[in-house]
Design a protein around this motif. Structure first.
Motif, PDB file in Angstrom:
ATOM      1  N   GLU A  67      -8.535   0.118  -1.418  1.00 54.18           N
ATOM      2  CA  GLU A  67      -8.313   1.471  -1.933  1.00 54.18           C
ATOM      3  C   GLU A  67      -9.551   1.932  -2.692  1.00 54.18           C
ATOM      4  O   GLU A  67     -10.384   1.131  -3.113  1.00 54.18           O
ATOM      5  CB  GLU A  67      -7.109   1.491  -2.862  1.00 54.18           C
ATOM      6  N   TYR A  96       1.567  -4.433   3.877  1.00 60.74           N
ATOM      7  CA  TYR A  96       2.561  -3.912   2.949  1.00 60.74           C
ATOM      8  C   TYR A  96       2.805  -4.883   1.793  1.00 60.74           C
ATOM      9  O   TYR A  96       3.173  -4.471   0.698  1.00 60.74           O
ATOM     10  CB  TYR A  96       3.882  -3.641   3.675  1.00 60.74           C
ATOM     11  N   ALA A 100       2.558  -3.702  -2.230  1.00 59.33           N
ATOM     12  CA  ALA A 100       3.788  -3.746  -3.009  1.00 59.33           C
ATOM     13  C   ALA A 100       3.627  -4.634  -4.232  1.00 59.33           C
ATOM     14  O   ALA A 100       4.099  -4.313  -5.324  1.00 59.33           O
ATOM     15  CB  ALA A 100       4.940  -4.246  -2.136  1.00 59.33           C
ATOM     16  N   LYS A 103       1.001  -2.812  -6.734  1.00 62.53           N
ATOM     17  CA  LYS A 103       1.268  -1.454  -7.195  1.00 62.53           C
ATOM     18  C   LYS A 103       2.706  -1.269  -7.668  1.00 62.53           C
ATOM     19  O   LYS A 103       3.266  -0.181  -7.617  1.00 62.53           O
ATOM     20  CB  LYS A 103       0.950  -0.453  -6.062  1.00 62.53           C
ATOM     21  N   ARG A 106       5.535  -0.414  -4.570  1.00 64.65           N
ATOM     22  CA  ARG A 106       5.432   0.835  -3.805  1.00 64.65           C
ATOM     23  C   ARG A 106       6.182   0.715  -2.487  1.00 64.65           C
ATOM     24  O   ARG A 106       6.183  -0.322  -1.841  1.00 64.65           O
ATOM     25  CB  ARG A 106       3.959   1.152  -3.530  1.00 64.65           C
ATOM     26  N   SER A 107       6.811   1.787  -2.082  1.00 64.21           N
ATOM     27  CA  SER A 107       7.594   1.755  -0.853  1.00 64.21           C
ATOM     28  C   SER A 107       6.694   1.876   0.365  1.00 64.21           C
ATOM     29  O   SER A 107       5.543   2.329   0.279  1.00 64.21           O
ATOM     30  CB  SER A 107       8.604   2.902  -0.851  1.00 64.21           C
ATOM     31  N   ALA A 109       6.988   3.961   2.621  1.00 62.19           N
ATOM     32  CA  ALA A 109       6.704   5.380   2.846  1.00 62.19           C
ATOM     33  C   ALA A 109       5.437   5.823   2.130  1.00 62.19           C
ATOM     34  O   ALA A 109       4.797   6.800   2.533  1.00 62.19           O
ATOM     35  CB  ALA A 109       7.882   6.222   2.394  1.00 62.19           C
ATOM     36  N   ASP A 110       5.069   5.117   1.062  1.00 63.39           N
ATOM     37  CA  ASP A 110       3.868   5.475   0.302  1.00 63.39           C
ATOM     38  C   ASP A 110       2.577   5.078   1.013  1.00 63.39           C
ATOM     39  O   ASP A 110       1.492   5.378   0.523  1.00 63.39           O
ATOM     40  CB  ASP A 110       3.871   4.777  -1.068  1.00 63.39           C
ATOM     41  N   MET A 111       2.702   4.402   2.133  1.00 59.64           N
ATOM     42  CA  MET A 111       1.521   3.818   2.761  1.00 59.64           C
ATOM     43  C   MET A 111       1.104   4.529   4.040  1.00 59.64           C
ATOM     44  O   MET A 111       0.511   3.942   4.936  1.00 59.64           O
ATOM     45  CB  MET A 111       1.760   2.326   3.002  1.00 59.64           C
ATOM     46  N   ASP A 112       1.380   5.816   4.107  1.00 57.98           N
ATOM     47  CA  ASP A 112       0.931   6.594   5.261  1.00 57.98           C
ATOM     48  C   ASP A 112      -0.580   6.511   5.423  1.00 57.98           C
ATOM     49  O   ASP A 112      -1.096   6.558   6.540  1.00 57.98           O
ATOM     50  CB  ASP A 112       1.356   8.056   5.129  1.00 57.98           C
ATOM     51  N   TRP A 113      -1.295   6.403   4.297  1.00 51.51           N
ATOM     52  CA  TRP A 113      -2.752   6.319   4.367  1.00 51.51           C
ATOM     53  C   TRP A 113      -3.198   5.056   5.096  1.00 51.51           C
ATOM     54  O   TRP A 113      -4.204   5.082   5.813  1.00 51.51           O
ATOM     55  CB  TRP A 113      -3.351   6.383   2.971  1.00 51.51           C
ATOM     56  N   GLN A 114      -2.455   3.961   4.944  1.00 46.11           N
ATOM     57  CA  GLN A 114      -2.790   2.750   5.690  1.00 46.11           C
ATOM     58  C   GLN A 114      -2.600   2.970   7.188  1.00 46.11           C
ATOM     59  O   GLN A 114      -3.446   2.580   7.999  1.00 46.11           O
ATOM     60  CB  GLN A 114      -1.910   1.582   5.247  1.00 46.11           C
TER      61      GLN A 114
END
Length: 269
Positions: A67, A96, A100, A103, A106-107, A109-114
């Motif tokens: 990140e 994932y 998780a 962070k 984190r769900s 869904a929060d990892m669209d950037w990945q």
């Protein structure tokens, strides 16, 4: 004799004493290694190291766990892939577990950037005509789904590549193999409790198997817990040989042959 298909020679643990690392590789008969990029900021050093040594090659890519780093476009990755000694795109994929843990849960869904980053790398690999180096952890279903959605199913035009440091189930390995990918095993195969990895080591066809260290991490037994080195990849080969009921020389020969078969630019660089 041995080929380490995935290591991080520019990481401080190894870069600090590169002459000793190189000497240890020679003593262990590790004659080739692929040095992996994890960020675009790191890539120039990775590529320069590979370009300055006949027995090293490089990849270009951004690790899924990285990140706050430069986010490359398809064109940037393709341009970098044309530099000398660059033979693969990655490592890329999905992680994932790490996100998780670090962070605070984190769900997914929060990892669209990945997932977006992964698709960029897949498209760049196809455009460049180079294989992918794939990292997947706690994300195998999405990793396989995105590869299929992007056309990475073994059909003409697929980039193909390798699932590196494989830690998933035999079922995931079968799915990857059916899509035309190779499977690479690390020092984890020497761990007593790695039952799934042991099963995968027995089942991967001869022509799809690679070995690696992922150094400086995941040192094999008897060096578990210490800084890993490409010089330790023979221990990975020895355990695989034991599990498959063949000689370590056979594993060294077939995995070195497979390395050249997958990373075809090796023969031309």
């Amino acid at each position: 004799m041995f080929t380490d298909s995935h290591c991080h020679l520019t990481f401080p643990e190894l870069a600090a004493d590169w002459p000793a690392v190189r000497a240890a590789m020679a003593a262990a008969r590790v004659t080739r290694a692929l040095c992996i990029s994890t960020t675009m900021e790191e890539f120039p050093g990775v590529q320069a190291l590979a370009a300055s040594h006949d027995h090293l090659w490089a990849s270009v890519g951004v690790h899924p766990d990285s990140e706050n780093v430069h986010e490359p476009s398809v064109d940037e990755l393709v341009h970098a892939s044309r530099l000398p000694k660059v033979v693969a795109v990655g490592e890329t994929g999905l992680d994932y577990y790490q996100m998780a843990e670090r962070k605070g849960g984190r769900s997914i869904a929060d990892m669209d950037w990945q997932r977006a980053r992964f698709r960029t790398h897949i498209r760049a690999a196809r455009q460049a005509g180079l294989p992918l180096v794939i990292h997947t952890r706690a994300a195998s279903a999405d990793t396989l789904a995105i590869l299929r959605e992007e056309g990475e199913d073994g059909s003409p035009g697929s980039a193909g590549g390798v699932f590196h440091c494989f830690t998933e189930t035999p079922e995931v390995a079968r799915a990857a193999l059916e899509m035309g990918f190779y499977v690479s095993l690390s020092g984890i195969v020497t761990f007593k409790n790695a039952a799934d990895v042991h099963a995968v080591a027995r089942m991967v066809p001869d022509d799809r198997l690679l070995i690696e260290t992922d150094s400086p991490y995941l040192a094999p037994v008897p060096y578990r817990g210490k800084t890993n080195s490409p010089a330790y990849v023979p221990y990975v080969a020895a355990r695989i040989a034991e599990l498959r009921g063949v000689s370590v020389e056979h594993v060294a020969e077939l995995t070195s042959h497979n390395f050249t078969g997958l990373f075809k630019q090796v023969a031309h660089s």
